[in-house]
Structures are given as structure tokens and as C-alpha cells.
Design an enzyme around this catalytic site. Sequence first.
Site, PDB file in Angstrom:
ATOM      1  N   ASN A 174     -10.886  -2.576  -5.490  1.00 56.93           N
ATOM      2  CA  ASN A 174     -10.119  -1.619  -6.299  1.00 56.93           C
ATOM      3  C   ASN A 174     -10.770  -1.304  -7.649  1.00 56.93           C
ATOM      4  O   ASN A 174     -10.394  -0.330  -8.307  1.00 56.93           O
ATOM      5  CB  ASN A 174      -8.676  -2.103  -6.518  1.00 56.93           C
ATOM      6  CG  ASN A 174      -7.812  -2.037  -5.274  1.00 56.93           C
ATOM      7  OD1 ASN A 174      -6.931  -2.866  -5.061  1.00 56.93           O
ATOM      8  ND2 ASN A 174      -8.034  -1.048  -4.422  1.00 56.93           N
ATOM      9  N   TRP A 175     -11.786  -2.075  -8.048  1.00 51.19           N
ATOM     10  CA  TRP A 175     -12.526  -1.723  -9.281  1.00 51.19           C
ATOM     11  C   TRP A 175     -13.207  -0.373  -9.120  1.00 51.19           C
ATOM     12  O   TRP A 175     -13.568   0.263 -10.113  1.00 51.19           O
ATOM     13  CB  TRP A 175     -13.594  -2.767  -9.607  1.00 51.19           C
ATOM     14  CG  TRP A 175     -13.059  -4.125  -9.962  1.00 51.19           C
ATOM     15  CD1 TRP A 175     -13.143  -5.245  -9.188  1.00 51.19           C
ATOM     16  CD2 TRP A 175     -12.371  -4.525 -11.154  1.00 51.19           C
ATOM     17  NE1 TRP A 175     -12.543  -6.310  -9.830  1.00 51.19           N
ATOM     18  CE2 TRP A 175     -12.065  -5.904 -11.043  1.00 51.19           C
ATOM     19  CE3 TRP A 175     -11.981  -3.847 -12.325  1.00 51.19           C
ATOM     20  CZ2 TRP A 175     -11.385  -6.618 -12.034  1.00 51.19           C
ATOM     21  CZ3 TRP A 175     -11.305  -4.570 -13.305  1.00 51.19           C
ATOM     22  CH2 TRP A 175     -11.024  -5.926 -13.159  1.00 51.19           C
TER      23      TRP A 175
ATOM     24  N   TRP B 295       3.007   7.873  -2.470  1.00 47.60           N
ATOM     25  CA  TRP B 295       4.423   8.010  -2.841  1.00 47.60           C
ATOM     26  C   TRP B 295       4.541   8.949  -4.046  1.00 47.60           C
ATOM     27  O   TRP B 295       5.355   9.867  -4.057  1.00 47.60           O
ATOM     28  CB  TRP B 295       5.006   6.633  -3.164  1.00 47.60           C
ATOM     29  CG  TRP B 295       6.453   6.654  -3.533  1.00 47.60           C
ATOM     30  CD1 TRP B 295       7.520   6.514  -2.689  1.00 47.60           C
ATOM     31  CD2 TRP B 295       6.998   6.847  -4.849  1.00 47.60           C
ATOM     32  NE1 TRP B 295       8.690   6.600  -3.394  1.00 47.60           N
ATOM     33  CE2 TRP B 295       8.401   6.800  -4.719  1.00 47.60           C
ATOM     34  CE3 TRP B 295       6.440   7.049  -6.106  1.00 47.60           C
ATOM     35  CZ2 TRP B 295       9.263   6.956  -5.810  1.00 47.60           C
ATOM     36  CZ3 TRP B 295       7.292   7.205  -7.192  1.00 47.60           C
ATOM     37  CH2 TRP B 295       8.680   7.161  -7.037  1.00 47.60           C
TER      38      TRP B 295
ATOM     39  N   ARG C   2       2.123  -4.803   6.165  1.00 47.30           N
ATOM     40  CA  ARG C   2       1.396  -3.781   5.416  1.00 47.30           C
ATOM     41  C   ARG C   2       2.194  -2.493   5.455  1.00 47.30           C
ATOM     42  O   ARG C   2       2.615  -2.055   6.525  1.00 47.30           O
ATOM     43  CB  ARG C   2      -0.001  -3.529   5.992  1.00 47.30           C
ATOM     44  CG  ARG C   2      -0.758  -2.484   5.146  1.00 47.30           C
ATOM     45  CD  ARG C   2      -2.230  -2.407   5.403  1.00 47.30           C
ATOM     46  NE  ARG C   2      -2.858  -1.526   4.417  1.00 47.30           N
ATOM     47  CZ  ARG C   2      -4.097  -1.614   4.011  1.00 47.30           C
ATOM     48  NH1 ARG C   2      -4.884  -2.537   4.497  1.00 47.30           N
ATOM     49  NH2 ARG C   2      -4.576  -0.773   3.112  1.00 47.30           N
TER      50      ARG C   2
ATOM     51  N   SER D 273      -8.107  -4.917   4.934  1.00 51.56           N
ATOM     52  CA  SER D 273      -8.669  -4.628   3.603  1.00 51.56           C
ATOM     53  C   SER D 273      -9.033  -5.885   2.801  1.00 51.56           C
ATOM     54  O   SER D 273      -8.689  -6.004   1.619  1.00 51.56           O
ATOM     55  CB  SER D 273      -7.712  -3.725   2.794  1.00 51.56           C
ATOM     56  OG  SER D 273      -7.479  -2.520   3.478  1.00 51.56           O
TER      57      SER D 273
ATOM     58  N   ASP E 169       0.836  -1.211   0.000  1.00 51.27           N
ATOM     59  CA  ASP E 169       0.000   0.000   0.000  1.00 51.27           C
ATOM     60  C   ASP E 169       0.872   1.264   0.000  1.00 51.27           C
ATOM     61  O   ASP E 169       1.967   1.257   0.553  1.00 51.27           O
ATOM     62  CB  ASP E 169      -0.924  -0.033   1.228  1.00 51.27           C
ATOM     63  CG  ASP E 169      -2.109   0.906   1.058  1.00 51.27           C
ATOM     64  OD1 ASP E 169      -2.345   1.391  -0.063  1.00 51.27           O
ATOM     65  OD2 ASP E 169      -2.797   1.159   2.065  1.00 51.27           O
ATOM     66  N   GLY E 170       0.325   2.321  -0.607  1.00 50.45           N
ATOM     67  CA  GLY E 170       0.983   3.626  -0.553  1.00 50.45           C
ATOM     68  C   GLY E 170       1.613   4.085  -1.864  1.00 50.45           C
ATOM     69  O   GLY E 170       2.320   5.095  -1.881  1.00 50.45           O
ATOM     70  N   ASN E 171       1.326   3.389  -2.948  1.00 52.40           N
ATOM     71  CA  ASN E 171       1.885   3.810  -4.244  1.00 52.40           C
ATOM     72  C   ASN E 171       1.407   5.212  -4.625  1.00 52.40           C
ATOM     73  O   ASN E 171       2.188   6.033  -5.114  1.00 52.40           O
ATOM     74  CB  ASN E 171       1.447   2.857  -5.367  1.00 52.40           C
ATOM     75  CG  ASN E 171       2.056   1.481  -5.234  1.00 52.40           C
ATOM     76  OD1 ASN E 171       2.942   1.280  -4.415  1.00 52.40           O
ATOM     77  ND2 ASN E 171       1.574   0.538  -6.029  1.00 52.40           N
TER      78      ASN E 171
HETATM   79  C1  IPE Z   1      -5.300  -2.770  -0.332  1.00 56.20           C
HETATM   80  O1  IPE Z   1      -4.970  -1.439  -0.529  1.00 56.20           O
HETATM   81  C2  IPE Z   1      -5.317  -3.491  -1.648  1.00 56.20           C
HETATM   82  C3  IPE Z   1      -4.008  -3.661  -2.285  1.00 56.20           C
HETATM   83  C4  IPE Z   1      -2.856  -3.340  -1.788  1.00 56.20           C
HETATM   84  C5  IPE Z   1      -4.049  -4.267  -3.581  1.00 56.20           C
HETATM   85  P1  IPE Z   1      -6.096  -0.322  -0.674  1.00 56.20           P
HETATM   86  O2  IPE Z   1      -5.397   0.977  -0.833  1.00 56.20           O
HETATM   87  O3  IPE Z   1      -7.060  -0.701  -1.713  1.00 56.20           O
HETATM   88  O4  IPE Z   1      -6.834  -0.420   0.742  1.00 56.20           O
HETATM   89  P2  IPE Z   1      -7.772   0.605   1.508  1.00 56.20           P
HETATM   90  O5  IPE Z   1      -8.747   1.128   0.503  1.00 56.20           O
HETATM   91  O6  IPE Z   1      -6.888   1.705   2.014  1.00 56.20           O
HETATM   92  O7  IPE Z   1      -8.375  -0.176   2.609  1.00 56.20           O
HETATM   93  C1  IPE Z   2      -1.449   0.204  -3.455  1.00 59.71           C
HETATM   94  O1  IPE Z   2      -1.207   1.572  -3.463  1.00 59.71           O
HETATM   95  C2  IPE Z   2      -1.652  -0.362  -4.836  1.00 59.71           C
HETATM   96  C3  IPE Z   2      -3.030  -0.838  -5.124  1.00 59.71           C
HETATM   97  C4  IPE Z   2      -4.020  -0.845  -4.285  1.00 59.71           C
HETATM   98  C5  IPE Z   2      -3.278  -1.303  -6.473  1.00 59.71           C
HETATM   99  P1  IPE Z   2      -2.408   2.600  -3.484  1.00 59.71           P
HETATM  100  O2  IPE Z   2      -2.758   2.903  -4.907  1.00 59.71           O
HETATM  101  O3  IPE Z   2      -3.534   2.127  -2.649  1.00 59.71           O
HETATM  102  O4  IPE Z   2      -1.732   3.878  -2.833  1.00 59.71           O
HETATM  103  P2  IPE Z   2      -2.415   4.904  -1.832  1.00 59.71           P
HETATM  104  O5  IPE Z   2      -2.978   4.117  -0.705  1.00 59.71           O
HETATM  105  O6  IPE Z   2      -3.478   5.625  -2.606  1.00 59.71           O
HETATM  106  O7  IPE Z   2      -1.289   5.794  -1.424  1.00 59.71           O
HETATM  107 MG    MG Z   3      -4.049   2.370  -0.713  1.00 55.85          MG
END
Ligand code: IPE
Ligand code: IPE
Ligand code: MG
Length: 252
Positions: free
Chosen positions: A77-78, A34, A197, A205, A29-31
Site C-alpha cells: 500500500n506504500w 465505497w 474479505r 493480497s 477492502d473496498g473503502n
Molecule cells: C489489501 O487490500 C490490503 C488491505 C486491506 C490493507 P488492497 O486493496 O491493497 O489489495 P489489492 O491491491 O486489491 O490486492
Molecule cells: C481498503 O480499501 C483499505 C486499504 C487498503 C488501506 P481500499 O482503499 O483498497 O478500497 P478499494 O479497493 O480501492 O475500493
Molecule cells: Mg482495495
Amino acid sequence: MTTKQTVLQELPADLDRDRLPKHVAVIMDGNGRWAKRQGLPRILGHRRGVDALKELLRCCRDWGIKALTAYAFSTENWGRPLEEVDFLMTLFERVLRQELDEMIRENVRIKFVGNLLALPSSLQAEISRAVEATRNNPGIQFTVATNYGGRQEILQACRAIAFQVQQGLIQPEEIDEALFESHLYTAGISDPDLLIRTSGEMRISNFLLWQVAYSELYITDILWPDFDREAFHLALRAYQQRDRRFGKIAKG
Ligand code: IPE
Ligand code: IPE
Ligand code: MG
């Protein structure tokens, strides 16, 4: 590669080789955050996230960890903007195509868990190709959760078992943990010993709800693209300081 990472090519001396987790799972998480911090579009965070995952896979191999499971895309994520979802699907497909030869060379056995039938058909084809080509590899078990939801996984197992009962193939009393697990996407893979995480969120999640019943949880504020060998080293050190009691009382 930084000097620090070169130094960490081998298992750090403060870790006990005999007490490493057999299976590590990561919620990457956190892309997005970042990327935002660097003033970049979110998708570039996802691209850097792939580099971090590739490096973690190599690190697990170098340090002798037998299984790695990564959460790449959740059923929730959809709900993200279409452009981001499209970018991710294309990214998964491209990375799989580009990395397959190296995975074969490195003896990686790749598996995908989730509702794969809802993925774009070109991605499904790439997944089948990679799974087939690595099926008998003796190296690390690398599982990628894509269109994965823990609740959905449990429900599909319930449906399959109910159907078998309806057909008279099994009796309700025969439904035990082993039978139930054999219907999960993760059948045959041990439960994660350590669940990491990144990005500081204190939640699961919808990831591996059944399988993490007794996993050790480790949450770090580091954003996924910055999760490197040193960060993994710290996670493993924390893991080795835990006392896994499984409901019993402390040793000694
Ligand atoms: C969890 O991250 C799913 C993945 C890392 C693929 P999310 O960014 O979707 O989770 P929430 O929405 O913060 O719970
Ligand atoms: C995790 O990073 C990757 C996926 C859920 C696909 P995020 O895209 O959730 O990054 P944040 O949480 O918005 O920073
Ligand atoms: Mg996220």
C-alpha cells in the site's frame, strides 16, 4: 444504530455458540469504491472503514469471539498516492489515541503486526502506548496488521532462525512448525479459523500467508464500510455450514 443492529446485540439464534470461530481475520477492502459510489473522495471511505472496524470489534466481543485480526495497511500500500498514505497514517494515529480509553475499559488487548519500524515515529509511539496499556487485558485479542506483508514476515522469521543456527544455538533439525511460528509476528495467537474479505476480490493480497493454511475463506461483495452485524452474521452462518476436514474424510 439501526433497529436491525440493536436486534443483533446478542448472538443470533441460528448460530451455534459452541462452533463459533475462535479467531476471525478480515481483509477490509473496498473503502475507495465505497467512497466513489457516493461521489466522495477515497479518504472518506477510509474514515467510514474505521467505523465498520470499531463495530465489528464490539460485535465480536458481544458474540463471544476471542480474537480478531484486521488488515489495515499492506507493505504494497506504500505504492498509493502520497496524500492517501499520509491520510491513512494520520488516521491510524488519531483513532488509536481516541479509542485507547474505551479499549482499556472493554478489556481489549491490542497488538500490531508488520514492520512497525518503517511507520512514522509518532504512530509508533501511539502503538507502543496502546500495546503497553492493554498488554494484560483479559478480553478480546485484537490484532492490527499495519505495514504487514506475509512474505516479509516469513523472511524475517527465516533470518532470525538462520542467525540462531549460525550462532550454534539450534540445530537445523530442530526447526519445526512450532519453532517457526514462534518467530512470526503472530507468535502466541492461534491461526484464523475464518478469513473474510470484502468487496468481492478473490485473493489473499499477501495477508497471513503461513497462518491461513487451513482457514475457511469467505468473500462477500459488500464493500468494507457497509460490513455490519448482519453481514458478519451471514459470514458466521456460512462458516458454521462448512465441514472443516483438515485433509481427512467427511464425518458420518
Ligand atoms: C489489501 O487490500 C490490503 C488491505 C486491506 C490493507 P488492497 O486493496 O491493497 O489489495 P489489492 O491491491 O486489491 O490486492
Ligand atoms: C481498503 O480499501 C483499505 C486499504 C487498503 C488501506 P481500499 O482503499 O483498497 O478500497 P478499494 O479497493 O480501492 O475500493
Ligand atoms: Mg482495495
